[in-house]
Motif scaffolding. Structure first.
Motif, PDB file in Angstrom:
ATOM      1  N   PHE A 149       0.821  -1.211   0.000  1.00  0.00           N
ATOM      2  CA  PHE A 149       0.000   0.000   0.000  1.00  0.00           C
ATOM      3  C   PHE A 149       0.856   1.263   0.000  1.00  0.00           C
ATOM      4  N   SER A 150       1.919   1.273   0.770  1.00  0.00           N
ATOM      5  CA  SER A 150       2.729   2.487   0.937  1.00  0.00           C
ATOM      6  C   SER A 150       3.530   2.845  -0.301  1.00  0.00           C
TER       7      SER A 150
ATOM      8  N   ALA B 106       2.007   8.633  -2.028  1.00  0.00           N
ATOM      9  CA  ALA B 106       2.258   7.340  -1.384  1.00  0.00           C
ATOM     10  C   ALA B 106       2.544   7.474   0.109  1.00  0.00           C
ATOM     11  N   HIS B 107       3.254   8.540   0.473  1.00  0.00           N
ATOM     12  CA  HIS B 107       3.601   8.737   1.882  1.00  0.00           C
ATOM     13  C   HIS B 107       2.670   9.721   2.579  1.00  0.00           C
ATOM     14  N   GLY B 108       1.678  10.208   1.861  1.00  0.00           N
ATOM     15  CA  GLY B 108       0.680  11.061   2.466  1.00  0.00           C
ATOM     16  C   GLY B 108       1.083  12.499   2.640  1.00  0.00           C
TER      17      GLY B 108
ATOM     18  N   SER C 277      -6.649  11.380   3.545  1.00  0.00           N
ATOM     19  CA  SER C 277      -5.517  10.986   4.370  1.00  0.00           C
ATOM     20  C   SER C 277      -5.325   9.476   4.254  1.00  0.00           C
ATOM     21  N   ARG C 278      -4.235   9.007   4.810  1.00  0.00           N
ATOM     22  CA  ARG C 278      -3.959   7.569   4.777  1.00  0.00           C
ATOM     23  C   ARG C 278      -3.157   7.171   5.996  1.00  0.00           C
ATOM     24  N   ASP C 279      -3.298   5.907   6.362  1.00  0.00           N
ATOM     25  CA  ASP C 279      -2.505   5.327   7.439  1.00  0.00           C
ATOM     26  C   ASP C 279      -1.809   4.110   6.836  1.00  0.00           C
TER      27      ASP C 279
END
Length: 123
Positions: A29-30, A53-55, A71-73
């Motif tokens: 995912f990252s 990719a890293h937000g 956003s993403r985790d």
């Protein structure tokens, strides 16, 4: 295999808020940009937002600027879309999609899509 599963949609009154989630699996995912795309009845897919990719970088369609946040985790392999000040015209099926080409809004290039979560804005 790649899987994207959205959740968090529902019925909300105009002016209300919702937070959508997209759980990703089957790939790193990252390593990927991710996007939200919506489809309203009788209309084609409409790009909403993309996150790096890293937000650390985000882009938004003009019609959601100032109202939506992406956003993403990466530790949880999850993408989010926080929606506020919702309008009836935001009613649509919202999909998350893997975005191989950074910040392209050409949704045809997105290679994997979730099934979508329905957002209905109505009084």
């Amino acid at each position: 295999q790649v899987q994207l599963v959205e959740s968090g949609g529902g019925l909300v009154q105009p002016g209300g808020s919702l937070r959508l989630s997209c759980a990703a699996s089957g790939f790193t995912f990252s390593n990927y940009y991710m996007s939200w795309v919506r489809k309203a009845p009788g209309k084609g897919p409409e790009w909403v937002s993309t996150i790096s990719a890293h937000g650390d970088d985000t882009r938004f369609a003009d019609f959601v600027k100032g109202r939506f946040t992406i956003s993403r985790d990466n530790a949880k392999n999850t993408l989010y879309l926080q929606m506020s000040s919702l309008k009836p015209e935001d009613t649509a099926l919202y999909h998350c999609a893997r975005t191989p080409i950074p910040f392209t809004v050409a949704t045809i290039t997105y290679d994997f899509w979730g099934q979508g979560t329905q957002v209905t804005v109505s009084s």
